[in-house]
Design a protein around this motif. Structure first.
Motif, PDB file in Angstrom:
ATOM      1  N   LEU A  78       0.830  -1.194   0.000  1.00 58.96           N
ATOM      2  CA  LEU A  78       0.000   0.000   0.000  1.00 58.96           C
ATOM      3  C   LEU A  78       0.869   1.251   0.000  1.00 58.96           C
ATOM      4  O   LEU A  78       0.601   2.201  -0.743  1.00 58.96           O
ATOM      5  CB  LEU A  78      -0.938  -0.011   1.204  1.00 58.96           C
ATOM      6  N   GLU A  79       1.918   1.254   0.822  1.00 62.76           N
ATOM      7  CA  GLU A  79       2.818   2.401   0.849  1.00 62.76           C
ATOM      8  C   GLU A  79       3.474   2.614  -0.503  1.00 62.76           C
ATOM      9  O   GLU A  79       3.589   3.760  -0.981  1.00 62.76           O
ATOM     10  CB  GLU A  79       3.886   2.216   1.933  1.00 62.76           C
ATOM     11  N   ASN A  80       3.894   1.531  -1.155  1.00 60.18           N
ATOM     12  CA  ASN A  80       4.497   1.639  -2.482  1.00 60.18           C
ATOM     13  C   ASN A  80       3.507   2.182  -3.504  1.00 60.18           C
ATOM     14  O   ASN A  80       3.873   3.018  -4.354  1.00 60.18           O
ATOM     15  CB  ASN A  80       5.051   0.295  -2.960  1.00 60.18           C
ATOM     16  N   MET A  81       2.257   1.736  -3.425  1.00 58.93           N
ATOM     17  CA  MET A  81       1.237   2.236  -4.348  1.00 58.93           C
ATOM     18  C   MET A  81       1.009   3.731  -4.129  1.00 58.93           C
ATOM     19  O   MET A  81       0.874   4.491  -5.099  1.00 58.93           O
ATOM     20  CB  MET A  81      -0.075   1.469  -4.168  1.00 58.93           C
ATOM     21  N   LEU A  82       0.991   4.168  -2.871  1.00 60.31           N
ATOM     22  CA  LEU A  82       0.795   5.580  -2.571  1.00 60.31           C
ATOM     23  C   LEU A  82       1.975   6.408  -3.062  1.00 60.31           C
ATOM     24  O   LEU A  82       1.800   7.505  -3.581  1.00 60.31           O
ATOM     25  CB  LEU A  82       0.591   5.780  -1.063  1.00 60.31           C
ATOM     26  N   LYS A  83       3.188   5.870  -2.920  1.00 56.69           N
ATOM     27  CA  LYS A  83       4.366   6.577  -3.415  1.00 56.69           C
ATOM     28  C   LYS A  83       4.297   6.747  -4.925  1.00 56.69           C
ATOM     29  O   LYS A  83       4.580   7.822  -5.464  1.00 56.69           O
ATOM     30  CB  LYS A  83       5.649   5.822  -3.036  1.00 56.69           C
ATOM     31  N   LYS A  84       3.908   5.671  -5.614  1.00 59.09           N
ATOM     32  CA  LYS A  84       3.795   5.739  -7.070  1.00 59.09           C
ATOM     33  C   LYS A  84       2.733   6.740  -7.498  1.00 59.09           C
ATOM     34  O   LYS A  84       2.855   7.382  -8.538  1.00 59.09           O
ATOM     35  CB  LYS A  84       3.477   4.345  -7.651  1.00 59.09           C
ATOM     36  N   ALA A  85       1.682   6.859  -6.699  1.00 56.32           N
ATOM     37  CA  ALA A  85       0.613   7.801  -7.025  1.00 56.32           C
ATOM     38  C   ALA A  85       0.965   9.221  -6.585  1.00 56.32           C
ATOM     39  O   ALA A  85       0.184  10.130  -6.803  1.00 56.32           O
ATOM     40  CB  ALA A  85      -0.686   7.343  -6.374  1.00 56.32           C
ATOM     41  N   GLY A  86       2.117   9.383  -5.948  1.00 53.79           N
ATOM     42  CA  GLY A  86       2.552  10.705  -5.505  1.00 53.79           C
ATOM     43  C   GLY A  86       1.865  11.204  -4.265  1.00 53.79           C
ATOM     44  O   GLY A  86       1.786  12.392  -4.021  1.00 53.79           O
ATOM     45  N   ARG A  87       1.364  10.307  -3.463  1.00 53.10           N
ATOM     46  CA  ARG A  87       0.627  10.694  -2.257  1.00 53.10           C
ATOM     47  C   ARG A  87       1.442  10.571  -0.986  1.00 53.10           C
ATOM     48  O   ARG A  87       0.965  10.836   0.077  1.00 53.10           O
ATOM     49  CB  ARG A  87      -0.644   9.858  -2.122  1.00 53.10           C
ATOM     50  N   LYS A  88       2.637  10.101  -1.071  1.00 52.21           N
ATOM     51  CA  LYS A  88       3.416   9.948   0.147  1.00 52.21           C
ATOM     52  C   LYS A  88       4.820  10.406  -0.075  1.00 52.21           C
ATOM     53  O   LYS A  88       5.385  10.380  -1.103  1.00 52.21           O
ATOM     54  CB  LYS A  88       3.392   8.481   0.611  1.00 52.21           C
TER      55      LYS A  88
END
Length: 88
Positions: A78-88
């Motif tokens: 989930l953290e990786n997905m958020l990073k890819k989406a530019g949210r973290k």
């Protein structure tokens, strides 16, 4: 939701012959089984925070559940997905 998915699969196997009452009985049965299975683990996680030993035990139980159900990798995904989406 695993319970609902498995219940729907079972009901599909039975077919259209179930009455509303029978469907409700199966729904209640599946909920009851899940609740009984989760009761013990949930009790082990509950802690009021007043006793340091019980807090430590709860944390140990949480870590055991993380390892048992591979929850850390899901959190990392989930953290990786958020990073890819530019949210973290």
């Amino acid at each position: 939701d695993i319970r609902r998915t498995e219940l729907e699969k079972a009901m599909n196997k039975v077919g259209e012959g179930l009455s509303k009452k029978e469907r409700r009985v199966l729904e209640d049965l599946s909920k009851g089984i899940v609740n009984k299975l989760l009761h013990g683990p949930m009790q082990a996680l509950r802690c009021d925070g007043s006793d340091p030993a019980s807090v430590g035990e709860s944390l140990s139980n949480m870590h055991a559940l993380e390892n048992m159900f591979d929850l850390k990798s899901e959190e990392e995904d989930l953290e990786n997905m958020l990073k890819k989406a530019g949210r973290k």
